[in-house]
Enzyme design. Structure first.
Site, PDB file in Angstrom:
ATOM      1  CG  ASP A 104     -21.680 -52.360   9.356  1.00 36.62           C
ATOM      2  OD1 ASP A 104     -21.437 -52.636  10.476  1.00 36.62           O
ATOM      3  OD2 ASP A 104     -22.330 -51.362   8.758  1.00 36.62           O
TER       4      ASP A 104
ATOM      5  CG  ASP B 135     -23.514 -51.282  14.205  1.00 36.11           C
ATOM      6  OD1 ASP B 135     -22.650 -50.507  14.833  1.00 36.11           O
ATOM      7  OD2 ASP B 135     -23.493 -51.565  13.022  1.00 36.11           O
TER       8      ASP B 135
END
Length: 215
Positions: free
Chosen positions: A174, A188
């Site tokens: 991330d 995401d």
């Protein structure tokens, strides 16, 4: 005289009428029936021929969207690992948005880090379900929504399989870090956007096969 009347009246006798029915009248009825019989199958064939290319185009859109989402996610993660990991975060909009490399063993936005294997299995199931659903797909908005879901699921599943600490237990990369919010990635974002679009399509009553229903 009787013999002449019998000869003249012969065409009107039942036998002659029977011969007449086997002539022009009999041929007109089967011909009309033959003209009507192919109409159903022909129409069905033409309708099926129109639906098949339309369905193939929607499937192509689905996989094209999935491919773009997957490629963008994969490339962005490669850049983050090579250039940003073990380095200071990069501020994009002051403190409100920055890029920061984070390894996430949980689900989207860092939730559920203790259930990595479960989330990996869920992602695999989602991919299989979307692939099966694609065979009945005739809606362009649904193709886009499912393509986003598929691309996002593939992106994070790739991390689960190939990144440390092990197969099906890998941590997702991330890097998008808004202020006062969880860190996430492009996969995401694709999953969330696809999910929101599916909810909107469901509220409007639009099904994946292109039909519209009203509750």
């Amino acid at each position: 005289m009787a013999e002449a009347e019998r000869i003249i009246g012969t065409p009107d006798t039942p036998d002659a009428a029977g011969d007449g029915e086997q002539g022009p009248g009999a041929e007109q009825r089967p011909e009309a029936e033959r003209a009507q019989e192919p109409a159903g199958p022909k129409g069905a064939t033409e309708g099926g021929a129109q639906e098949r290319p339309r369905g193939r185009r929607r499937i192509a859109v689905l996989f094209a969207v999935a491919g773009v989402a997957y490629a963008l996610d994969l490339i962005s993660k490669m850049i983050v690992v090579a250039k940003l990991e073990h380095h200071e975060p990069i501020e994009i909009i002051g403190d409100w948005l920055r890029f920061e490399a984070v390894r996430n063993a949980g689900a989207a936005f860092g939730f559920g880090e203790a259930f990595t294997v479960i989330f990996t299995a869920i992602a695999a199931v989602v991919i299989v379900v979307i692939a099966r659903l694609a065979r009945k797909l005739y809606s362009l908005p649904w193709a886009i929504a499912l393509g986003l879901l598929l691309g996002g699921a593939l992106g994070n599943l790739t991390d689960r399989i190939f990144r440390s600490p092990g197969v099906f237990q890998g941590a997702v990369v991330d890097f998008i870090a808004p202020k006062h919010f969880a860190v996430f990635n492009l996969a995401d974002s694709a999953i969330v956007c696809g999910g929101i679009l599916i909810v909107l399509l469901s509220f409007r009553g639009l099904d994946p096969d292109g039909t519209v229903h009203k509750d």
